[in-house]
Design an enzyme around this catalytic site. Sequence first.
Site, PDB file in Angstrom:
ATOM      1  CG  ASP A 198      -1.685   1.251   1.438  1.00 12.72           C
ATOM      2  OD1 ASP A 198      -1.439   2.228   0.697  1.00 12.72           O
ATOM      3  OD2 ASP A 198      -2.534   1.276   2.341  1.00 12.72           O
ATOM      4  CE  LYS A 224      -4.245   8.867   0.695  1.00  7.70           C
ATOM      5  NZ  LYS A 224      -5.006   9.557   1.724  1.00  7.70           N
ATOM      6  CB  CYS A 362      -9.422   4.637   7.460  1.00  6.06           C
ATOM      7  SG  CYS A 362     -10.636   5.769   6.831  1.00  6.06           S
TER       8      CYS A 362
HETATM    9  N1  PMP Z   1      -3.848   3.452   2.610  1.00  6.30           N
HETATM   10  C1  PMP Z   1      -3.341   4.454   3.323  1.00  6.30           C
HETATM   11  C2  PMP Z   1      -2.116   4.225   4.149  1.00  6.30           C
HETATM   12  C3  PMP Z   1      -3.977   5.693   3.303  1.00  6.30           C
HETATM   13  O1  PMP Z   1      -3.483   6.692   4.021  1.00  6.30           O
HETATM   14  C4  PMP Z   1      -5.130   5.869   2.503  1.00  6.30           C
HETATM   15  C5  PMP Z   1      -5.855   7.192   2.439  1.00  6.30           C
HETATM   16  N2  PMP Z   1      -6.114   7.777   3.667  1.00  6.30           N
HETATM   17  C6  PMP Z   1      -5.599   4.786   1.772  1.00  6.30           C
HETATM   18  C7  PMP Z   1      -4.934   3.589   1.846  1.00  6.30           C
HETATM   19  C8  PMP Z   1      -6.828   4.872   0.916  1.00  6.30           C
HETATM   20  O2  PMP Z   1      -6.628   5.735  -0.157  1.00  6.30           O
HETATM   21  P1  PMP Z   1      -7.866   6.171  -1.094  1.00  6.30           P
HETATM   22  O3  PMP Z   1      -8.905   6.714  -0.158  1.00  6.30           O
HETATM   23  O4  PMP Z   1      -7.271   7.233  -1.967  1.00  6.30           O
HETATM   24  O5  PMP Z   1      -8.311   4.978  -1.828  1.00  6.30           O
END
Ligand code: PMP
Length: 408
Positions: A198, A224, A362
């Site tokens: 990830d 990001k 999250c």
């Molecule tokens: N993995 C990590 C470590 C994140 O920080 C995030 C976004 N907060 C995501 C996955 C998910 O990314 P997205 O919402 O752009 O799909």
Amino acid sequence: MLDVARIRRDFPILQQEVNGHPVAYLDSGASAQSPRQVLEAVRRYYETSHANVHRGVHTLGERATEAYEGARARVAGFIGAGDARGLIFTRGTTEALNLVAYAYGLRRLKPGDAVVTTIMEHHSNLVPWQQIARLTGARLRFIPLRPDGTLDLSDLDRLLQGARVVTLTLASNVLGTINPVAEIARQAHAQGAIVVVDGAQGVPHLKLDVGEWDIDFLAFSGHKLLGPTGIGALWGKPELLEGMDPFQFGGSMIGRVGLHDSTWAEIPARFEAGTPNIAGAVGLAAAVDYLESVGMEAIRSHEEELVDYAWRRLGEIPGLSLHGPRRPRASLISFGLDDLHPHDVATALDSQGIAVRAGHHCAQPLMEWLGCPATSRASFYLYNTLDEVDRLARALIETKEFFRDAAI
Ligand code: PMP
């Protein structure tokens, strides 16, 4: 040394005041801002080259296809992938991780197989694997953390026994920990597991090379890394992708369709069902161009200076606790202030034009490990300044005093 004043002039959104103060945007870990070069690239695309891709025989269709495939090559190059066929555009990290989980995990895992991950994962790299484990009978195993928030790899050999997939974040969106992905990949491969990374918090900030690190899949999000929302990518080793069935079905991903059966297109089209986010891909390529024109190494050292300074300034505030390792760390800091709720802290900071994030980010299992339901998080990018860190520190001290006085 970055010329931050010049960089900031490229970001229209940073020129405004919020709540009567110049905005201090310390939430790039959630979504970074876009420079006008990205905004203009998207606009130029719509004004000169927009049409559906891959199908049109007309000139605009060809231009759109060229722009889209050019963006693919550009973004693949950014992560060191020589073969652009391995780069699949997705909506973002979440969709990219679901793609691997469903197109690889669901088809390959068997009862008793292990999926090894960590307790610091974002829900988007945990919940899909929970679902796949439920559907296949595979088991999840978790690499634990040391008290400083780094991975405890002392038992990795045992955890890797019977593992088919190792999936982990390059950088924690809460702790700021940067994980030794290349080292873990070496050990995982020795046990016959594939490695999924990830890269949501890592790719925007760290120069990386998928070939050198020998990982199998890498997921990341455009929003990001100065790009638009709704675009991201999954990079996968072409030889793995070639052996996989699609994740979604429909137009653009087929070879031949009969009434009862169909065959699949070659990669990457096989994994891009439907009309893709063409303008998003163009914007993401422009973002990558922008980052490379500034220089990833220069950006990284600027962020290291910011995060180091922030760690020091925030650490001086009595009652403020900092989470995660001191160094090396990604460009973000999570903290708690006395027993104030992080939402109250973030609201107080917002009243001074300072944008930080508050919540569980999250990552609820990680919050449980930290022993708190939420944290505040300041995250930095190339356009942030030491002065903004000073403003953050001063505003936190004022917030603390305000709540203390209010309690009397
Ligand atoms: N993995 C990590 C470590 C994140 O920080 C995030 C976004 N907060 C995501 C996955 C998910 O990314 P997205 O919402 O752009 O799909």
